[in-house]
Design an enzyme around this catalytic site. Structure first.
Site, short mmCIF file in Angstrom:
data_model
loop_
_atom_site.label_atom_id
_atom_site.label_comp_id
_atom_site.label_asym_id
_atom_site.label_seq_id
_atom_site.Cartn_x
_atom_site.Cartn_y
_atom_site.Cartn_z
N THR A 169 6.09 -0.49 -3.03
CA THR A 169 6.60 0.31 -4.61
C THR A 169 6.88 -1.14 -5.41
OG1 THR A 169 7.35 2.43 -3.65
CG2 THR A 169 8.13 1.39 -5.36
N GLN A 188 -3.91 1.09 0.27
CA GLN A 188 -4.15 2.33 1.68
C GLN A 188 -5.28 1.62 1.85
OE1 GLN A 188 -3.03 5.03 2.96
NE2 GLN A 188 -1.07 5.20 1.85
N SER A 221 1.27 -3.40 0.74
CA SER A 221 2.57 -3.07 1.57
C SER A 221 2.01 -2.99 3.93
CB SER A 221 2.70 -1.36 1.62
OG SER A 221 3.69 -1.35 2.17
N THR A 228 16.68 -14.87 -1.58
CA THR A 228 15.77 -15.57 -0.13
C THR A 228 15.02 -14.83 0.34
OG1 THR A 228 18.35 -16.22 0.01
CG2 THR A 228 16.84 -16.58 2.04
N CYS A 272 5.99 9.80 0.01
CA CYS A 272 7.03 9.94 -0.71
C CYS A 272 7.08 11.34 -1.60
CB CYS A 272 6.40 8.89 -1.83
SG CYS A 272 6.21 7.25 -1.29
#
Length: 378
Positions: A70, A176, A196, A234, A318
């Site tokens: 995202t 995906q 992701s 960080t 989602c």
């Protein structure tokens, strides 16, 4: 339990956890600190960046670690559009993940014009539609590599080449696709790509953004200038190490997965009255099979399956809990009522033929019970 919801998330691989573990303990340093504890963390981060870059055919300097798909999508779409726009026109497909669609909608509130490309009944973007939509002021095109709900794979090489002919940067959401499809950014012809970690056996909360050298971006997060100024804060060294480890572990033939998927699809279509496959029949992700069952509520099927040990979903995690029909399925031309009967099965290389056979049997029973045509299994 038979877990068939890997498009939502995958289990953390043991090898990934083992690679990460030192950075929760003895190698705890801040990679921006100029002492040995910090330098040790910095070396680990640099190695992770190099490993990730190698996995996608990029330079280490072109990799930015993020908190997930995202954030990567938001950073690419907003950042590229706002940095040095050729104009104020953005193109996306109608079946993108909400991270892309909502980012584009945000840009529209800033005065950008957004064109949503339609898809055919299998969820495929037509190259001719992109050609027709491109303009001299198109500042970005974003089309996902593979769809999270129906598994359809897009012709990214063709689409990116069309965009390049008009000088428009091309971003793809490959969340995906990662783990299944070739991620070489040069072959794909993309200037930006999102991945992701938790779809690959890495932990939740880590992702990456590939940004081709020379592509300008306005950062979403300002501060100390980490990640070459593209994402301040960080760095999560342990998560970056885990992401790199997960990408290194990807491999092996997918032919057996494809065979199991096709056998599962064939059985469902043959044994469940009225079942309709959604998405491309063959040009789809190896571990993805999605259906609609007209006249039968999809959520009820899910509950019946879970009660008998099969975990799957109705579509994007989602959108869980939403009463709205899937925007992906309605864009593919399905009636809203039919779209709400969707059930998605997604699985990995470790899912066995027996797992899928058992899932198919329980699906047949579940649909029979929900429709009133069968007895509840014991």
């Amino acid at each position: 339990m038979i877990y068939l919801d890997e498009a939502a998330t995958t289990p953390l691989r043991r090898e990934v956890l083992e690679a990460m573990w030192p950075y929760f303990g003895p190698d705890f340093g801040n990679p921006s600190s100029h002492h040995e504890v910090g330098e040790s963390a910095s070396r680990a981060l640099s190695q992770a960046r190099a490993d990730v870059a190698q996995a996608v055919g990029a330079r280490p300097s072109e990799i930015t670690f993020t908190s997930g798909g995202t954030e990567s999508d938001n950073a690419a779409i907003k950042g590229i559009a706002l940095a040095a726009p050729r104009g104020r026109h953005v193109i996306v497909s109608a079946i993108e993940h909400p991270a892309v669609l909502e980012s584009a909608e945000f840009l529209s509130r800033l005065g950008f014009e957004v064109t949503e490309l339609g898809v055919d009944s299998a969820g495929t973007v037509r190259p001719g539609d992109l050609t027709a939509a491109l303009r001299d002021d198109t500042t970005l095109v974003s089309i996902q590599y593979a769809n999270n709900e129906v598994g359809t794979i897009q012709q990214i090489e063709t689409l990116s080449r069309i965009a390049a002919q008009r000088g428009a940067p091309f971003h793809t959401d490959a969340v995906q696709a990662a783990g299944w499809l070739d991620l070489d950014v040069a072959r794909l012809g993309v200037q930006s790509m999102s991945i992701s970690g938790h779809k690959l056996g890495a932990p939740k909360g880590v992702g990456l953004l590939y940004l081709a050298r020379g592509t300008r971006i306005e950062p979403l997060i300002h501060g100390g200038g980490q990640e070459s100024g593209r994402r301040s804060g960080t760095e999560n060294v342990a998560a970056a190490v885990g992401m790199a480890a997960a990408l290194r572990l990807v491999g092996g033939s997918i032919d057996e997965v494809v065979g199991r998927r096709d056998a599962f699809i064939d059985r469902v279509l043959a044994e469940v009255p009225g079942a309709i496959l959604t998405g491309e029949r063959h040009h789809r992700l190896p571990g993805s099979a999605s259906f609609v069952f007209p006249g039968i509520n999809g959520e009820t099927i899910l509950l019946e399956l879970e009660a008998h040990g099969v975990v799957c979903s109705s579509g994007s995690a989602c959108a869980a809990g939403s009463d709205e029909p899937s925007h992906v399925l309605t864009a593919m031309g399905l009636d809203a009522d039919v779209a709400q009967t969707a059930v998605r099965f997604t699985f990995g290389r470790s899912t066995t033929t027996e797992d899928l056979d058992n899932a198919a049997s329980r699906l047949v029973d579940a649909v029979g019970v929900v429709s009133g045509r069968g007895a509840r299994p014991s």
